[in-house]
Design a protein around this motif. Structure first.
Motif, PDB file in Angstrom:
ATOM      1  N   ASP A  23       0.832  -1.205   0.000  1.00 64.15           N
ATOM      2  CA  ASP A  23       0.000   0.000   0.000  1.00 64.15           C
ATOM      3  C   ASP A  23       0.864   1.251   0.000  1.00 64.15           C
ATOM      4  O   ASP A  23       0.658   2.169  -0.799  1.00 64.15           O
ATOM      5  CB  ASP A  23      -0.926  -0.018   1.219  1.00 64.15           C
ATOM      6  CG  ASP A  23      -1.610   1.320   1.452  1.00 64.15           C
ATOM      7  OD1 ASP A  23      -2.113   1.908   0.478  1.00 64.15           O
ATOM      8  OD2 ASP A  23      -1.620   1.780   2.612  1.00 64.15           O
ATOM      9  N   ALA A  27       0.990   3.858  -3.071  1.00 58.36           N
ATOM     10  CA  ALA A  27       0.545   5.223  -2.788  1.00 58.36           C
ATOM     11  C   ALA A  27       1.652   6.229  -3.092  1.00 58.36           C
ATOM     12  O   ALA A  27       1.395   7.303  -3.661  1.00 58.36           O
ATOM     13  CB  ALA A  27       0.105   5.343  -1.331  1.00 58.36           C
ATOM     14  N   VAL A  74      -5.391   8.734  -8.456  1.00 57.75           N
ATOM     15  CA  VAL A  74      -5.347   7.268  -8.418  1.00 57.75           C
ATOM     16  C   VAL A  74      -5.869   6.683  -9.718  1.00 57.75           C
ATOM     17  O   VAL A  74      -5.240   5.786 -10.312  1.00 57.75           O
ATOM     18  CB  VAL A  74      -6.161   6.741  -7.216  1.00 57.75           C
ATOM     19  CG1 VAL A  74      -6.329   5.226  -7.296  1.00 57.75           C
ATOM     20  CG2 VAL A  74      -5.495   7.134  -5.901  1.00 57.75           C
ATOM     21  N   TYR A 224      -7.907  -1.658  -6.804  1.00 52.90           N
ATOM     22  CA  TYR A 224      -6.933  -1.120  -5.853  1.00 52.90           C
ATOM     23  C   TYR A 224      -7.615  -0.966  -4.503  1.00 52.90           C
ATOM     24  O   TYR A 224      -8.785  -0.581  -4.429  1.00 52.90           O
ATOM     25  CB  TYR A 224      -6.474   0.285  -6.253  1.00 52.90           C
ATOM     26  CG  TYR A 224      -5.405   0.425  -7.300  1.00 52.90           C
ATOM     27  CD1 TYR A 224      -4.653  -0.660  -7.744  1.00 52.90           C
ATOM     28  CD2 TYR A 224      -5.118   1.681  -7.843  1.00 52.90           C
ATOM     29  CE1 TYR A 224      -3.672  -0.504  -8.714  1.00 52.90           C
ATOM     30  CE2 TYR A 224      -4.137   1.851  -8.813  1.00 52.90           C
ATOM     31  CZ  TYR A 224      -3.423   0.758  -9.250  1.00 52.90           C
ATOM     32  OH  TYR A 224      -2.455   0.926 -10.200  1.00 52.90           O
ATOM     33  N   LEU A 226      -6.268   1.129  -1.181  1.00 54.70           N
ATOM     34  CA  LEU A 226      -5.182   1.958  -0.654  1.00 54.70           C
ATOM     35  C   LEU A 226      -5.603   2.542   0.694  1.00 54.70           C
ATOM     36  O   LEU A 226      -6.072   3.682   0.779  1.00 54.70           O
ATOM     37  CB  LEU A 226      -4.861   3.081  -1.641  1.00 54.70           C
ATOM     38  CG  LEU A 226      -4.363   2.618  -3.018  1.00 54.70           C
ATOM     39  CD1 LEU A 226      -4.444   3.739  -4.027  1.00 54.70           C
ATOM     40  CD2 LEU A 226      -2.942   2.087  -2.905  1.00 54.70           C
ATOM     41  N   SER A 228      -3.943   3.762   3.099  1.00 53.45           N
ATOM     42  CA  SER A 228      -3.234   4.978   3.497  1.00 53.45           C
ATOM     43  C   SER A 228      -3.855   6.228   2.891  1.00 53.45           C
ATOM     44  O   SER A 228      -3.716   7.326   3.440  1.00 53.45           O
ATOM     45  CB  SER A 228      -1.761   4.895   3.091  1.00 53.45           C
ATOM     46  OG  SER A 228      -1.627   4.795   1.684  1.00 53.45           O
TER      47      SER A 228
END
Length: 251
Positions: A23, A27, A74, A224, A226, A228
């Motif tokens: 992650d 990121a 993203v 995805y 993510l 974070s």
């Protein structure tokens, strides 16, 4: 502790650590596409590197929908790094809630025929960014159009004439009263073969509830996750329609 139980706990902890590392790495790679403005200029802008171009985005901070949100970055990163899997050349694409236009710009630079949509008050800044970054650089000139979710959908986007290969959306689900209209808009624009790519930032339980409602009408896959960034990227297609594999064959 039982040796087998100890081993199981250790395996689970290792998997969690690996997930955190993946992650963080992903990121960081996504956010590295931002260009930091090194000089003070008359016009402030947000810069990004996608589709082999440097893109400059002007925000309008007095409008909630005309500022940059991480979900758009993203989605752009995914499209830029999956060009073979998602070949956008000559594909018909519509973006919902385009905002500053980053996703529409990147999609256009990757060769798609793009319709970039948002509310009337956002269109001026959206048009400015799209033209600034695509003029003379795209195979197809992108089109900016008004779209108020759930309103005059068949009149403005008749299904007989408007068939889209992809519907893109980034950060369109948040605390606003038009989630039912958004769902209806997704539904109207998706026909046989249409695929949705939707990046979503999770903030409140309302987002989770919308995903549950969305799944009553659409097949949904996670591309995805993510944590974070509190963002997930989804791929979706309408239930009852033919699903396609990445090779374009019916699934």
């Amino acid at each position: 502790m039982n040796p087998l139980l100890t081993q199981a706990v250790q395996t689970e902890e290792d998997a969690e650590t690996e997930g955190v590392d993946v992650d963080a790495e992903l990121a960081a790679a996504i956010m590295s596409r931002r260009i930091i403005q090194s000089l003070i200029t008359v016009e402030a802008w947000e810069g990004y590197t996608f589709a082999d171009h440097q893109i400059k985005i002007k925000e309008s901070h007095d409008l909630y929908g005309a500022v940059m949100w991480p979900s758009a970055i993203v989605l752009c990163y995914f499209l830029d790094t999956h060009r073979d899997t998602y070949n956008l050349l000559d594909k018909n694409v519509i973006e919902l809630g385009a905002g500053t236009g980053l996703v529409s710009i990147v999609t256009s630079l990757l060769g798609a025929k793009v319709t970039s949509t948002d509310l009337p008050e956002v269109l001026s800044n959206l048009q400015y960014n799209v033209l600034r970054n695509t003029r003379g650089s795209c195979r197809h000139a992108p089109h900016v159009a008004e779209l108020s979710w759930g309103k005059e959908l068949e009149q403005r986007f008749p299904q007989a004439a408007c068939h889209y290969d992809y519907v893109f959306a980034a950060d369109v689900v948040y605390c606003h009263p038009y989630l039912a209209e958004l769902l209806d808009t997704f539904d109207h624009l998706c026909q046989d073969g249409t695929e949705i790519l939707w990046a979503m930032r999770f903030r409140l339980d309302r987002e989770n509830q919308f995903v549950e409602r969305f799944q009553t009408r659409f097949h949904l896959d996670e591309l995805y996750d993510l944590p974070s960034l509190s963002i997930k990227l989804y791929r979706a297609s309408r239930k009852g329609m033919g699903r396609k594999t990445r090779s374009g064959e019916a699934a």
